[in-house]
Design a protein around this motif. Structure first.
Motif, mmCIF file in Angstrom:
data_model
loop_
_atom_site.group_PDB
_atom_site.id
_atom_site.type_symbol
_atom_site.label_atom_id
_atom_site.label_comp_id
_atom_site.label_asym_id
_atom_site.label_seq_id
_atom_site.Cartn_x
_atom_site.Cartn_y
_atom_site.Cartn_z
ATOM 1 N N PHE A 44 0.833 -1.198 0.000
ATOM 2 C CA PHE A 44 0.000 0.000 0.000
ATOM 3 C C PHE A 44 0.874 1.256 0.000
ATOM 4 C CE2 PHE A 44 -4.199 -1.769 2.008
ATOM 5 C CZ PHE A 44 -4.245 -2.751 1.024
ATOM 6 N N PHE A 45 1.937 1.236 0.779
ATOM 7 C CA PHE A 45 2.857 2.380 0.806
ATOM 8 C C PHE A 45 3.461 2.615 -0.573
ATOM 9 C CE2 PHE A 45 7.050 4.290 1.247
ATOM 10 C CZ PHE A 45 6.837 5.334 2.132
ATOM 11 N N MET A 46 3.967 1.561 -1.185
ATOM 12 C CA MET A 46 4.629 1.712 -2.481
ATOM 13 C C MET A 46 3.646 2.174 -3.557
ATOM 14 S SD MET A 46 7.673 1.091 -1.572
ATOM 15 C CE MET A 46 8.817 0.652 -2.871
ATOM 16 N N ALA A 47 2.403 1.690 -3.487
ATOM 17 C CA ALA A 47 1.398 2.108 -4.451
ATOM 18 C C ALA A 47 1.074 3.591 -4.298
ATOM 19 C CB ALA A 47 0.125 1.283 -4.282
ATOM 20 N N GLN A 48 0.953 4.041 -3.055
ATOM 21 C CA GLN A 48 0.606 5.438 -2.827
ATOM 22 C C GLN A 48 1.738 6.384 -3.246
ATOM 23 O OE1 GLN A 48 -2.335 6.625 -2.087
ATOM 24 N NE2 GLN A 48 -3.364 4.702 -1.592
ATOM 25 N N ILE A 49 2.972 6.034 -2.911
ATOM 26 C CA ILE A 49 4.062 6.925 -3.330
ATOM 27 C C ILE A 49 4.247 6.866 -4.844
ATOM 28 C CG2 ILE A 49 5.247 6.799 -1.099
ATOM 29 C CD1 ILE A 49 7.360 4.994 -2.412
ATOM 30 N N THR A 182 -6.403 -3.629 7.814
ATOM 31 C CA THR A 182 -7.793 -4.007 7.512
ATOM 32 C C THR A 182 -7.963 -4.372 6.044
ATOM 33 O OG1 THR A 182 -8.594 -1.787 6.883
ATOM 34 C CG2 THR A 182 -8.536 -2.329 9.250
ATOM 35 N N GLY A 183 -6.958 -4.048 5.215
ATOM 36 C CA GLY A 183 -7.037 -4.326 3.784
ATOM 37 C C GLY A 183 -7.822 -3.295 2.995
ATOM 38 N N ASN A 184 -8.201 -2.188 3.630
ATOM 39 C CA ASN A 184 -9.047 -1.186 2.976
ATOM 40 C C ASN A 184 -8.182 -0.158 2.251
ATOM 41 O OD1 ASN A 184 -10.903 0.794 2.244
ATOM 42 N ND2 ASN A 184 -12.081 0.615 4.135
ATOM 43 N N PHE A 185 -7.878 -0.434 1.003
ATOM 44 C CA PHE A 185 -7.005 0.441 0.220
ATOM 45 C C PHE A 185 -7.679 1.781 -0.077
ATOM 46 C CE2 PHE A 185 -5.019 1.807 -3.852
ATOM 47 C CZ PHE A 185 -3.704 1.919 -3.406
ATOM 48 N N THR A 186 -8.990 1.774 -0.228
ATOM 49 C CA THR A 186 -9.708 3.024 -0.474
ATOM 50 C C THR A 186 -9.569 3.968 0.712
ATOM 51 O OG1 THR A 186 -11.300 1.934 -1.934
ATOM 52 C CG2 THR A 186 -11.955 4.050 -0.998
ATOM 53 N N LYS A 187 -9.700 3.420 1.920
ATOM 54 C CA LYS A 187 -9.548 4.243 3.113
ATOM 55 C C LYS A 187 -8.120 4.768 3.247
ATOM 56 C CE LYS A 187 -10.652 6.161 7.022
ATOM 57 N NZ LYS A 187 -11.527 7.363 7.048
ATOM 58 N N VAL A 192 -4.241 9.430 2.747
ATOM 59 C CA VAL A 192 -3.098 10.018 2.050
ATOM 60 C C VAL A 192 -3.504 11.241 1.239
ATOM 61 C CG1 VAL A 192 -1.411 9.608 0.204
ATOM 62 C CG2 VAL A 192 -1.785 7.870 1.961
ATOM 63 N N ASN A 193 -4.626 11.140 0.549
ATOM 64 C CA ASN A 193 -5.036 12.157 -0.419
ATOM 65 C C ASN A 193 -6.033 13.164 0.137
ATOM 66 O OD1 ASN A 193 -7.399 12.471 -2.851
ATOM 67 N ND2 ASN A 193 -5.325 13.105 -3.384
ATOM 68 N N GLY A 194 -6.737 12.800 1.197
ATOM 69 C CA GLY A 194 -7.808 13.640 1.699
ATOM 70 C C GLY A 194 -9.124 13.371 1.000
#
Length: 220
Positions: A44-49, A182-187, A192-194
């Motif tokens: 999740f971290f790598m995807a967001q950055i 929790t596995g909630n990537f949308t949350k 991260v984005n607001g």
């Protein structure tokens, strides 16, 4: 263990020195910030950055906008009539067209801890680095968490030696690890984005992260 080769495959737009620095830092930093504790946290971290930086951790926000694009992105500020599409640029948009510094100082004025337009804070604290840190308050607070004076030297947010630590500190400030579990990537995206801007593209980065780093990545 996440290798330099894997990082280069995940972020092919990133300069070689940044990839080398990330490869050296990722083990100790991911352990320090507890991102290494699970595959979800790492992916999740790598995807967001990846999404925030466009795959280039040295990236700085590009504000070289046309008046038309400004009206589309910020209709309340730069559209002649924000209720009518397609938006037509107003006089201010035409005045700021293709003037990145002036636009930044205008659109980010008196927000996120920034001063008025004449302070220059909008440009000084524009989006930088892996998480596209934006605004004086964020530079101050995240810099304090990271132990880096980003007010004195904002460019350190995207510097080879500091970009990953700054991103990890941002991650910690939002308490993202708990949501990853929790596995909630949308949350996670909302934290991260607001909001959920770019969610489909972020999900593509998540798939790419899993493909390039493997299902159960570890750090040294």
């Amino acid at each position: 263990m996440i290798t330099k080769e894997q990082l280069a495959a995940l972020f092919p737009q990133s300069p070689a020195p940044m990839i080398a620095a990330m490869a050296a830092q990722i083990g100790p930093l991911f352990k320090e910030y507890q991102i290494a504790n699970s595959a979800n946290r790492i992916h999740f971290f790598m995807a967001q950055i990846g999404h925030e930086s466009g795959g280039d951790p040295t990236r700085q926000e590009n504000l070289n906008y046309s008046a038309k694009r400004m009206a589309e992105v910020w209709p309340k500020r730069y559209a002649a009539n924000p209720r009518v599409k397609p938006y037509t640029p107003n006089a201010l948009a035409l005045q700021l067209e293709h003037k990145p510094e002036a636009l930044a100082n205008n659109v980010y004025a008196s927000r996120n801890g920034n001063g008025p337009p004449e302070s220059g804070d909008g440009w000084r604290f524009r989006g930088r680095g892996l998480m596209q840190l934006t605004g004086r308050a964020n530079y101050r607070d995240i810099g304090a968490l990271a132990g880096i004076d980003l007010i004195a030297d904002p460019d350190r947010a995207a510097a080879t030696a500091d970009a990953l630590r700054v991103a990890c500190a941002f991650w910690k400030s939002k308490n993202v690890n708990a949501v990853c579990d929790t596995g909630n990537f949308t949350k996670v995206t909302e934290l991260v984005n607001g909001a959920t801007i770019g969610l489909p593209e972020r999900q593509q980065w998540l798939a790419k992260s899993r493909a390039k780093l493997g299902a159960n990545p570890t750090v040294g």
